[in-house]
Write a protein that holds these residues in place. Sequence first.
Motif, PDB file in Angstrom:
ATOM      1  N   UNK A  95     -13.869 -21.298 -20.881  1.00 36.36           N
ATOM      2  CA  UNK A  95     -13.560 -20.028 -21.545  1.00 36.36           C
ATOM      3  C   UNK A  95     -12.911 -19.115 -20.526  1.00 36.36           C
ATOM      4  N   UNK A 101      -9.641 -16.164 -25.383  1.00 37.34           N
ATOM      5  CA  UNK A 101      -9.764 -14.742 -25.724  1.00 37.34           C
ATOM      6  C   UNK A 101     -10.835 -14.051 -24.895  1.00 37.34           C
ATOM      7  N   UNK A 102     -11.721 -14.855 -24.292  1.00 41.16           N
ATOM      8  CA  UNK A 102     -12.895 -14.307 -23.605  1.00 41.16           C
ATOM      9  C   UNK A 102     -13.204 -15.150 -22.372  1.00 41.16           C
ATOM     10  N   UNK A 103     -13.997 -14.563 -21.469  1.00 46.55           N
ATOM     11  CA  UNK A 103     -14.375 -15.257 -20.241  1.00 46.55           C
ATOM     12  C   UNK A 103     -15.808 -15.751 -20.299  1.00 46.55           C
ATOM     13  N   UNK A 104     -16.079 -16.771 -19.503  1.00 44.64           N
ATOM     14  CA  UNK A 104     -17.448 -17.247 -19.344  1.00 44.64           C
ATOM     15  C   UNK A 104     -17.753 -17.414 -17.873  1.00 44.64           C
ATOM     16  N   UNK A 105     -19.016 -17.246 -17.559  1.00 47.12           N
ATOM     17  CA  UNK A 105     -19.467 -17.464 -16.195  1.00 47.12           C
ATOM     18  C   UNK A 105     -20.426 -18.653 -16.141  1.00 47.12           C
ATOM     19  N   UNK A 106     -20.576 -19.338 -17.271  1.00 48.96           N
ATOM     20  CA  UNK A 106     -21.571 -20.413 -17.350  1.00 48.96           C
ATOM     21  C   UNK A 106     -20.967 -21.729 -16.867  1.00 48.96           C
ATOM     22  N   UNK A 152     -19.694 -13.191 -25.496  1.00 48.77           N
ATOM     23  CA  UNK A 152     -18.341 -13.031 -24.956  1.00 48.77           C
ATOM     24  C   UNK A 152     -17.497 -12.135 -25.850  1.00 48.77           C
ATOM     25  N   UNK A 153     -17.106 -10.997 -25.315  1.00 47.54           N
ATOM     26  CA  UNK A 153     -16.201 -10.110 -26.026  1.00 47.54           C
ATOM     27  C   UNK A 153     -14.825 -10.132 -25.382  1.00 47.54           C
ATOM     28  N   UNK A 167     -17.074 -25.968 -25.674  1.00 43.86           N
ATOM     29  CA  UNK A 167     -16.961 -24.524 -25.905  1.00 43.86           C
ATOM     30  C   UNK A 167     -15.696 -24.051 -25.203  1.00 43.86           C
ATOM     31  N   UNK A 168     -14.789 -23.465 -25.940  1.00 44.34           N
ATOM     32  CA  UNK A 168     -13.554 -23.039 -25.275  1.00 44.34           C
ATOM     33  C   UNK A 168     -13.089 -21.703 -25.829  1.00 44.34           C
ATOM     34  N   UNK A 215      -2.457  -9.740 -28.817  1.00 43.55           N
ATOM     35  CA  UNK A 215      -3.039  -8.503 -29.352  1.00 43.55           C
ATOM     36  C   UNK A 215      -1.942  -7.478 -29.629  1.00 43.55           C
ATOM     37  N   UNK A 257     -26.858 -19.714 -18.091  1.00 46.22           N
ATOM     38  CA  UNK A 257     -27.293 -18.486 -18.757  1.00 46.22           C
ATOM     39  C   UNK A 257     -26.838 -18.472 -20.214  1.00 46.22           C
ATOM     40  N   UNK A 299     -10.066 -15.907 -20.442  1.00 49.69           N
ATOM     41  CA  UNK A 299      -9.171 -15.033 -21.184  1.00 49.69           C
ATOM     42  C   UNK A 299      -7.772 -15.169 -20.610  1.00 49.69           C
ATOM     43  N   UNK A 310     -12.429 -19.331 -33.816  1.00 50.30           N
ATOM     44  CA  UNK A 310     -11.924 -17.994 -34.114  1.00 50.30           C
ATOM     45  C   UNK A 310     -10.404 -18.108 -34.157  1.00 50.30           C
ATOM     46  N   UNK A 348     -17.545 -17.280 -33.279  1.00 57.19           N
ATOM     47  CA  UNK A 348     -18.398 -18.465 -33.383  1.00 57.19           C
ATOM     48  C   UNK A 348     -19.584 -18.278 -32.444  1.00 57.19           C
ATOM     49  N   UNK A 393     -17.775  -9.934 -20.980  1.00 54.53           N
ATOM     50  CA  UNK A 393     -18.790 -10.919 -21.355  1.00 54.53           C
ATOM     51  C   UNK A 393     -20.135 -10.448 -20.822  1.00 54.53           C
ATOM     52  N   UNK A 417      -3.028 -13.562 -23.935  1.00 58.05           N
ATOM     53  CA  UNK A 417      -3.776 -13.075 -25.098  1.00 58.05           C
ATOM     54  C   UNK A 417      -3.475 -11.600 -25.352  1.00 58.05           C
ATOM     55  N   UNK A 453     -13.143 -21.584 -29.843  1.00 55.82           N
ATOM     56  CA  UNK A 453     -13.806 -22.469 -30.785  1.00 55.82           C
ATOM     57  C   UNK A 453     -14.894 -23.299 -30.148  1.00 55.82           C
ATOM     58  N   UNK A 454     -15.567 -24.036 -30.998  1.00 60.11           N
ATOM     59  CA  UNK A 454     -16.656 -24.907 -30.564  1.00 60.11           C
ATOM     60  C   UNK A 454     -16.565 -26.223 -31.309  1.00 60.11           C
ATOM     61  N   UNK A 464     -17.301 -15.039 -29.071  1.00 57.86           N
ATOM     62  CA  UNK A 464     -18.140 -16.222 -28.837  1.00 57.86           C
ATOM     63  C   UNK A 464     -19.527 -15.761 -28.419  1.00 57.86           C
ATOM     64  N   UNK A 481     -19.484  -8.877 -17.262  1.00 58.08           N
ATOM     65  CA  UNK A 481     -18.339  -9.447 -16.553  1.00 58.08           C
ATOM     66  C   UNK A 481     -17.096  -8.948 -17.282  1.00 58.08           C
ATOM     67  N   UNK A 499     -24.773 -16.172 -23.130  1.00 52.12           N
ATOM     68  CA  UNK A 499     -23.631 -15.255 -23.022  1.00 52.12           C
ATOM     69  C   UNK A 499     -23.238 -14.691 -24.381  1.00 52.12           C
TER      70      UNK A 499
END
Lengths: 330, 330
Positions: A150, A231-236, B241-242, A227-228, A160, B237, A152, A203, B223, B246, A156, A213-214, B144, B261, B239
Amino acid sequence: MTRYATIGTSSIVDLFLEAGRQVEGFEHTVAHSRDSARGEAFVARHSAARVETSLDALAVADDVDVVYIASPNALHHDQAVSMLAGGKHVLVEKAAASNAVEFGDMLRVAEEHGVVIVESVRSLFDPSYAAIEGLLPALGPVRRVTFGYCQRSRRYDRILARQQVNIFDPEMSAGGLMDIGTYCVNPLVRLFGEPDAVQAAGFLLPNGIDAAGTLLCTYSDKVAEVLYSKATNSDAPSEIQGENATLVIDVIHNPRHLRLLHADHHSQDVHIDKPLSQQAYVLQAMDQFLTDPSQAHPFNRASLTALRVMDRARSQMGIHFPADGLRPPR
Amino acid sequence: MTRYATIGTSSIVDLFLEAGRQVEGFEHTVAHSRDSARGEAFVARHSAARVETSLDALAVADDVDVVYIASPNALHHDQAVSMLAGGKHVLVEKAAASNAVEFGDMLRVAEEHGVVIVESVRSLFDPSYAAIEGLLPALGPVRRVTFGYCQRSRRYDRILARQQVNIFDPEMSAGGLMDIGTYCVNPLVRLFGEPDAVQAAGFLLPNGIDAAGTLLCTYSDKVAEVLYSKATNSDAPSEIQGENATLVIDVIHNPRHLRLLHADHHSQDVHIDKPLSQQAYVLQAMDQFLTDPSQAHPFNRASLTALRVMDRARSQMGIHFPADGLRPPR
């Protein structure tokens, strides 16, 4: 010596050519660009390659062994088939094609002409893949897999702002799953095979393409998620969870730090030594495939399976590409 | 002063009574146990409570305001209905009931008798929930959500040794989703409402119960996944995600460290000050509900919605409890 032609002039091709400088025997002989001025500007940055504006001419060029295709996904099939039919080996950027039917067709053409085609899912070629595979037995029975990517996209913001962007354009067979989800789907099917069932939700942007999406993939003895998001970031991290230990993977598309978290809670860090860039490992593998094409088969099978999984997921999310259904299996 | 009776003598009730000592006005007056010797041993550890072996007597006891039910899930409905009909308020351990029909019935009986019933999903009552809710606006449009609770149960070893264990027994309306998945489903529906669609897959044990699983929940604009396991561990963790940021939640069932984040990659740590045990916050909330029962409504709605989501997920995973279908809506 392996003589490469490139199709495409985007930043991914810049990285590819930088990687080429790390690999013995790599030579960039031809840069294809529909626009000769853009092609000249591109080679001026990089190499002594000549510019070729005609794909037909490239397909029969006698100064090229392998064509690296880094055009939009929607063009991969037709360009690859031309090159393969002209006797060229092909290294195609991910996603290999718009769908599994296209890639199956590309494999058949390669077979017919005695040449090799490989999808460049970089992470499968670098030393981290072998390290992950080597650690699997320590996990015991695997019950859960979570692979996530994930990040961003700067582009993107342009979505927007209601601009048209190739990477979010269904006409280009693009979108989040094809662009980065594939970095999760590919190792999943390479490590664990094709899932029995694929459920998916995403989404979607107003143009019908997925920004996030998932995929929920079911196996007889485990569940796995992809999980991808663009549009958003992940730290996981990503994880492969076994009954005896969980393998924590820092970054699924470019693993550098693995951690084995044992059921008794002691943990073990594994650092991946990766002196070369990821694409350099792809190029080294490509040289092996040219010598022994059978070594490409597991990669081809994974690419085809991954595209089948993504086809099923897109169908459920309602993501349709113009290329879908165009080419029934021969 | 609030006078509590307890049903159950397991370690969760030990924790509950320890929490009670942190809450002003908490009094433990009655300990129910079917076995009087076990009951006496239990109160000897804890309090001056009297032991009651009859549920019928407990329901009409005049030294009890609230009954805390911590029996196996399959017993919650009938025990709660008895207590509510006897004019007792009820605090019921998660999962509140075997299914949504049962909990709907419990809510109706409570309404009829002018008493309160609340499910003790601890994390929704502690200060972390308000902190998470307060940070949501900073995330921008949420695209997400990933809530995960994967922790290998010591009792899973007994399953591997082919022993019978309550927490993996469909007769007890148990299993991974009901036991710990609920700690993900509840905040999900509390924060974002009922999903439009629920897809689910699990790793089932030979007795048909889930040791691990995934719920893929679809909303019109996002999702969400629930990832749970009692067979394997996770270090990842949770999350939210906006598009703008996030929210990283260290431990979904007991958040202590949140991290925001931002899309520009600067991050912001939020420590949750939690001087009391989680159950103490539940008890404080319970006192408020006794004064103003309407404050329990959002919790009840979330509990009911969560059970509906879990019903849909179980149905897809093929997990059936004897209680399912026993009680058609009145």
